[in-house]
Enzyme design. Structure first.
Site, PDB file in Angstrom:
ATOM      1  N   ASP A   8       0.865  -1.180   0.000  1.00 62.78           N
ATOM      2  CA  ASP A   8       0.000   0.000   0.000  1.00 62.78           C
ATOM      3  C   ASP A   8       0.907   1.238   0.000  1.00 62.78           C
ATOM      4  O   ASP A   8       2.131   1.133  -0.186  1.00 62.78           O
ATOM      5  CB  ASP A   8      -1.001  -0.040   1.167  1.00 62.78           C
ATOM      6  CG  ASP A   8      -0.362   0.215   2.533  1.00 62.78           C
ATOM      7  OD1 ASP A   8       0.885   0.356   2.615  1.00 62.78           O
ATOM      8  OD2 ASP A   8      -1.116   0.274   3.526  1.00 62.78           O
ATOM      9  N   CYS A  65       3.193  -3.064   4.022  1.00 61.17           N
ATOM     10  CA  CYS A  65       2.352  -1.906   4.340  1.00 61.17           C
ATOM     11  C   CYS A  65       3.078  -1.147   5.456  1.00 61.17           C
ATOM     12  O   CYS A  65       4.286  -1.334   5.632  1.00 61.17           O
ATOM     13  CB  CYS A  65       0.918  -2.318   4.694  1.00 61.17           C
ATOM     14  SG  CYS A  65       0.699  -3.312   6.177  1.00 61.17           S
ATOM     15  N   THR A  67       2.834  -1.312   8.777  1.00 63.63           N
ATOM     16  CA  THR A  67       3.265  -2.229   9.844  1.00 63.63           C
ATOM     17  C   THR A  67       3.533  -3.636   9.341  1.00 63.63           C
ATOM     18  O   THR A  67       4.147  -4.435  10.054  1.00 63.63           O
ATOM     19  CB  THR A  67       2.164  -2.344  10.904  1.00 63.63           C
ATOM     20  OG1 THR A  67       0.976  -2.821  10.238  1.00 63.63           O
ATOM     21  CG2 THR A  67       1.876  -1.007  11.572  1.00 63.63           C
ATOM     22  N   HIS A  98      10.617 -24.072   8.444  1.00 59.55           N
ATOM     23  CA  HIS A  98       9.623 -24.761   9.271  1.00 59.55           C
ATOM     24  C   HIS A  98       8.199 -24.645   8.737  1.00 59.55           C
ATOM     25  O   HIS A  98       7.420 -25.582   8.854  1.00 59.55           O
ATOM     26  CB  HIS A  98       9.629 -24.197  10.696  1.00 59.55           C
ATOM     27  CG  HIS A  98      10.899 -24.466  11.440  1.00 59.55           C
ATOM     28  ND1 HIS A  98      10.986 -24.392  12.812  1.00 59.55           N
ATOM     29  CD2 HIS A  98      12.141 -24.814  11.014  1.00 59.55           C
ATOM     30  CE1 HIS A  98      12.229 -24.674  13.212  1.00 59.55           C
ATOM     31  NE2 HIS A  98      12.955 -24.925  12.124  1.00 59.55           N
ATOM     32  N   HIS A 134       7.340 -30.958  10.246  1.00 53.33           N
ATOM     33  CA  HIS A 134       6.908 -29.663   9.703  1.00 53.33           C
ATOM     34  C   HIS A 134       5.814 -29.847   8.658  1.00 53.33           C
ATOM     35  O   HIS A 134       4.867 -29.053   8.595  1.00 53.33           O
ATOM     36  CB  HIS A 134       8.100 -28.905   9.121  1.00 53.33           C
ATOM     37  CG  HIS A 134       9.095 -28.494  10.167  1.00 53.33           C
ATOM     38  ND1 HIS A 134       8.728 -27.859  11.330  1.00 53.33           N
ATOM     39  CD2 HIS A 134      10.434 -28.655  10.239  1.00 53.33           C
ATOM     40  CE1 HIS A 134       9.799 -27.630  12.065  1.00 53.33           C
ATOM     41  NE2 HIS A 134      10.851 -28.111  11.428  1.00 53.33           N
TER      42      HIS A 134
END
Ligand code: RB5
Length: 146
Positions: A8, A65, A67, A98, A134
Protein backbone atom coordinates in the site's frame (compact mmCIF):
# COMPACT_ATOMS: atom_id res chain seq x y z
CA UNK A 1 11.81 -17.97 -9.35
CA UNK A 2 9.12 -15.36 -9.96
CA UNK A 3 8.18 -13.08 -7.06
CA UNK A 4 4.82 -11.31 -6.63
CA UNK A 5 5.04 -7.84 -5.09
CA UNK A 6 2.29 -5.90 -3.37
CA UNK A 7 2.19 -2.88 -1.09
CA UNK A 8 0.00 0.00 0.00
CA UNK A 9 1.09 3.65 0.22
CA UNK A 10 2.87 2.90 3.53
CA UNK A 11 5.10 0.38 1.78
CA UNK A 12 5.45 2.08 -1.58
CA UNK A 13 8.85 3.75 -1.05
CA UNK A 14 10.44 0.63 0.42
CA UNK A 15 9.00 -1.52 -2.36
CA UNK A 16 10.86 0.62 -4.93
CA UNK A 17 14.11 -0.22 -3.12
CA UNK A 18 13.21 -3.93 -3.04
CA UNK A 19 12.47 -3.82 -6.77
CA UNK A 20 15.86 -2.24 -7.52
CA UNK A 21 17.56 -4.94 -5.43
CA UNK A 22 15.64 -7.76 -7.19
CA UNK A 23 16.64 -6.29 -10.56
CA UNK A 24 20.30 -6.08 -9.49
CA UNK A 25 20.15 -9.80 -8.61
CA UNK A 26 18.31 -10.78 -11.80
CA UNK A 27 15.30 -12.05 -9.83
CA UNK A 28 12.10 -11.89 -11.85
CA UNK A 29 9.08 -10.17 -10.28
CA UNK A 30 5.54 -9.09 -11.04
CA UNK A 31 4.45 -5.79 -9.50
CA UNK A 32 0.80 -5.90 -8.38
CA UNK A 33 0.86 -2.30 -7.08
CA UNK A 34 0.24 0.10 -5.61
CA UNK A 35 1.95 2.34 -8.13
CA UNK A 36 2.15 5.64 -6.24
CA UNK A 37 2.51 6.95 -2.68
CA UNK A 38 -1.15 8.07 -2.71
CA UNK A 39 -3.29 6.64 0.08
CA UNK A 40 -4.94 3.33 -0.78
CA UNK A 41 -6.15 0.11 0.90
CA UNK A 42 -3.70 -2.72 1.69
CA UNK A 43 -6.24 -5.55 1.22
CA UNK A 44 -6.40 -4.90 -2.55
CA UNK A 45 -2.72 -5.77 -3.00
CA UNK A 46 -2.63 -8.64 -0.52
CA UNK A 47 -5.45 -10.31 -2.49
CA UNK A 48 -3.73 -9.84 -5.84
CA UNK A 49 -0.48 -11.33 -4.58
CA UNK A 50 -2.19 -14.25 -2.80
CA UNK A 51 -4.21 -15.10 -5.93
CA UNK A 52 -1.12 -14.97 -8.16
CA UNK A 53 0.66 -17.47 -5.92
CA UNK A 54 -2.33 -19.79 -5.61
CA UNK A 55 -2.77 -19.68 -9.41
CA UNK A 56 0.88 -20.70 -9.86
CA UNK A 57 1.73 -17.46 -11.68
CA UNK A 58 4.33 -16.60 -9.03
CA UNK A 59 6.36 -18.74 -6.63
CA UNK A 60 6.73 -16.41 -3.64
CA UNK A 61 5.38 -13.05 -2.57
CA UNK A 62 6.52 -9.92 -0.80
CA UNK A 63 3.93 -7.68 0.89
CA UNK A 64 4.62 -4.35 2.56
CA UNK A 65 2.35 -1.91 4.34
CA UNK A 66 3.07 0.50 7.20
CA UNK A 67 3.26 -2.23 9.84
CA UNK A 68 3.01 -5.36 7.68
CA UNK A 69 0.08 -6.41 9.84
CA UNK A 70 -3.02 -5.55 7.78
CA UNK A 71 -1.49 -6.85 4.56
CA UNK A 72 -0.36 -10.18 6.12
CA UNK A 73 -3.68 -10.72 7.93
CA UNK A 74 -5.46 -10.33 4.59
CA UNK A 75 -3.14 -12.69 2.71
CA UNK A 76 -3.50 -15.34 5.42
CA UNK A 77 -7.26 -15.49 4.82
CA UNK A 78 -6.49 -17.49 1.65
CA UNK A 79 -6.25 -21.26 2.03
CA UNK A 80 -2.76 -22.28 0.98
CA UNK A 81 -1.18 -18.92 1.76
CA UNK A 82 1.29 -18.77 4.60
CA UNK A 83 2.34 -15.15 4.96
CA UNK A 84 5.01 -14.52 7.59
CA UNK A 85 5.39 -11.08 9.11
CA UNK A 86 9.13 -10.75 9.73
CA UNK A 87 11.30 -8.01 11.17
CA UNK A 88 14.48 -10.10 11.51
CA UNK A 89 16.47 -12.56 9.40
CA UNK A 90 16.24 -15.41 11.91
CA UNK A 91 12.44 -15.43 11.53
CA UNK A 92 12.68 -15.17 7.73
CA UNK A 93 14.93 -18.25 7.65
CA UNK A 94 12.89 -20.22 10.20
CA UNK A 95 9.58 -19.53 8.50
CA UNK A 96 10.90 -20.95 5.23
CA UNK A 97 12.49 -24.00 6.88
CA UNK A 98 9.62 -24.76 9.27
CA UNK A 99 6.44 -23.21 7.86
CA UNK A 100 7.22 -23.26 4.12
CA UNK A 101 5.92 -19.67 4.10
CA UNK A 102 5.12 -18.50 0.59
CA UNK A 103 4.87 -14.78 1.40
CA UNK A 104 7.09 -12.57 3.51
CA UNK A 105 5.51 -9.40 4.87
CA UNK A 106 7.06 -6.50 6.69
CA UNK A 107 6.28 -3.00 7.79
CA UNK A 108 8.03 -0.09 6.13
CA UNK A 109 7.50 1.90 9.34
CA UNK A 110 9.15 -0.89 11.32
CA UNK A 111 12.22 -2.03 9.35
CA UNK A 112 14.65 0.08 7.34
CA UNK A 113 15.67 -0.72 3.76
CA UNK A 114 18.97 -2.42 4.68
CA UNK A 115 17.28 -4.91 6.98
CA UNK A 116 14.30 -5.35 4.66
CA UNK A 117 16.58 -6.40 1.81
CA UNK A 118 18.42 -8.88 4.07
CA UNK A 119 15.06 -10.33 5.12
CA UNK A 120 14.00 -10.70 1.47
CA UNK A 121 17.36 -12.24 0.52
CA UNK A 122 17.07 -14.76 3.37
CA UNK A 123 13.44 -15.55 2.58
CA UNK A 124 14.04 -16.12 -1.14
CA UNK A 125 17.17 -18.22 -0.64
CA UNK A 126 16.07 -20.56 2.13
CA UNK A 127 14.37 -23.85 1.29
CA UNK A 128 11.69 -25.69 3.27
CA UNK A 129 13.31 -28.43 5.36
CA UNK A 130 10.70 -31.00 4.30
CA UNK A 131 10.95 -32.64 7.73
CA UNK A 132 7.97 -34.87 8.51
CA UNK A 133 7.06 -32.91 11.66
CA UNK A 134 6.91 -29.66 9.70
CA UNK A 135 4.87 -31.22 6.89
CA UNK A 136 2.44 -32.54 9.55
CA UNK A 137 2.19 -29.17 11.31
CA UNK A 138 1.60 -27.29 8.07
CA UNK A 139 -1.21 -29.73 7.20
CA UNK A 140 -2.75 -29.01 10.61
CA UNK A 141 -2.89 -25.27 9.86
CA UNK A 142 -5.78 -25.81 7.47
CA UNK A 143 -7.51 -28.87 8.92
CA UNK A 144 -10.69 -28.65 11.06
CA UNK A 145 -11.06 -24.92 10.52
CA UNK A 146 -14.88 -24.90 10.21
C1 RB5 B 1 -1.86 2.81 6.54
O1 RB5 B 1 -1.81 4.02 7.21
C2 RB5 B 1 -1.61 1.68 7.52
O2 RB5 B 1 -2.70 1.49 8.34
C3 RB5 B 1 -1.29 0.39 6.77
O3 RB5 B 1 -0.18 0.61 5.95
C4 RB5 B 1 -0.93 -0.80 7.63
O4 RB5 B 1 0.03 -0.48 8.58
C5 RB5 B 1 -2.07 -1.54 8.19
O5 RB5 B 1 -1.92 -2.60 8.83
Amino acid sequence: MKVALGCDHGGYGLMQEIKAWLESKGIEYVDFGTDSPEATDYAIYAKRVAKAILAGECDRGILICGTGIGISITANKFKGIRAALCSDCFSAQATREHNDANIVAFGARVVGPGLAIKIVDTFLHTEFSGAERHVRRIAQIESDME
